[in-house]
Design an enzyme around this catalytic site. Sequence first.
Site: not given
Length: 680
Positions: A137, A341, A417, A440
């Site tokens: 496509q 985090r 690291g 998509e």
Amino acid sequence: MEGVDYLAPERNKAQFDVEEMKIVWAGSRNAFEVSDRISRLVASDPAFRKDNRAVLGRKELFKNTLKKAAHAWKRIIELRLTEEEASKLRFYVDEPAFTDLHWGMFVPAIKGQGTEEQQQKWLPLAYKMQIIGCYAQTELGHGSNVQGLETTATFDPQTDEFVIHSPTLTSSKWWPGGLGKVSTHAVVYARLITDGQDHGVHGFIVQLRSLDDHLPLPGITIGDIGMKFGNGAYNTMDNGVLRFDNVRIPRNQMLMRLVLFRSIMVLQVTREGKCVRSNVPRQLVYGTMVYVRQSIVSDASCALSRAVCIATRYSAVRRQFGSTNGGLETQVIDYKTQQARLFPLLASAYAFRFVGEWLKWLYMDVTQRLQANDFSTLPEAHACTAGLKSLTTSATAVKLTSLLQDGIEECRKLCGGHGYLCSSGLPELFAVYVPTCTYEGDNIVLLLQVARHLVKTISQLGSGKKPVGTTAYMGRVEHLMQCRSDVQKAEDWLKPNVVLEVFEARAARMSVACAQTLSKFTNPEEGFLEHSADLVEAAVAHCQLIVVSKFFDKLQQDIPGKGVKPQLQILCGIYALFLLHKHQGDFLSTGCITPKQASLANDQLRSLYSQVCPNAIALVDAFNYTDHYLGSVLGRYDGNVYPKLYEEAWKDPLNDSVVPAGYHEYVRPMLKQQLRNARL
């Protein structure tokens, strides 16, 4: 030391039944058993080795992928695997390959768009892999704008054929996976032209290569588009370029089932060249989109959970600072900055998993409604899946805005690291996953589609049209525009009704503000372009509300297993309050909460981090990933990281010789020159 579980002390801290949590993660006991069996089957087969991918050259890497794909097909046949089991096997092989597009796009396109006769002809060949297909496509000049595709398919009534042609350089098909070197056939999207009239874009089955010698057929120019981001990553896939020079195909190779597929309006072309337009509503396109995008959301939870599993295990193994009197240093996972985090990403992995489950249900509901000619919920379902595809893939891979975490990359940084090493598994995982933000549907484009739906929903409130599905809260917009949170203490933020109302109020107020701004423009499209950044933020708020609400819905279910539900409640709280913390500006500026309430939410969030910490290793164990699938030295189940890192270093081809190639030609002459000229 081999055979020692260095993470056993962390696992012993678990306050819940890990085996039951594995079933919750898998979705059902049967799904868990299938997944567990197939993952171990793949992990135990040397043919599926993947630890050397990053050091292979492109040709060797691609040949290795072909070998694995062939072996996988052989095992599928030998073991008589079901469709579900075969799909799981390809999933755990964990290597982008031409088979992804064959099974994921080529076959569904024929099933969705082909007539019964076309399905009877092509599907048996595809199911047996006697032909290999791809989905052509995207073009060099057009991706998201499907209606702008330039490839043409002109009907010749004299020969009863279509002439497929690439009239410009930018009309070259570009990016289709499997196209470059392997596919024998493609579903090609081209502009249908009959009697000089352009009828828009339609699908055609086109043979590309000979089934005898695999050479391109006359009029076809085809090849690979070149190296892509990363070492191994998507370079195992032959993304291709394709041009047509007046290639003729029979009329019956135009996909002419009277349905819609993706954004393509399907016609039938008669022998005389007359077009018969489908009378099926255009919204049917959303049915297939719901399926494709719900699978992408599910993939997001898998990719993020892999990264989180690696980072969590390594955070428990790694020790830095804090040693007193020669004792052990502090585990990195015990530092509050690491928790702040890492744990929101752990919570996000579970949140995305559960919203993915809901999207599967949504797809089944949409399918049933279509069969009953009920198209009422399709626009809302399309907007919902478009938004969640954007939200989950962006949060997993890269930053959508400065307030959305880039999950896999954040996990790499959480590993210090060593996370930068290919042997950590994280660089490869990032490189493989990041394209989902584009394919998509580009994520920003999708969010703007969601925003259009939200603005339209608001504009229809005055007409009495009741919002449905995930926009149902808009039906209470008057209340949500006025309400204020009654949070008095930190623990109040654990109440689902309190959290949901705040998220609903934020989403409603941001959407209403956008709608009011657009209403001031004479030309709404000008307003839409001018305020597109605000519209994206409103769409994000709406999508985050969906994920939070579906997490709470999951907690309303009967969840067996000792301590399982309390752990999920903690994770749900972390996910919701982390979003509130990161988007404080939205919640405060819209008046949904006060600064004091925002502070209380942060207090509760820190408390939840402390509660989840002793269970973190067990929570990632519940993903039930084998070491083979994780592909990470840092994320090993046994935690035996440092000896294995040392071993991996010596496997690098650069260490095949003590003195490197090129030393005598380049380095030694420099050294000798330095010695002669130096003034000591």
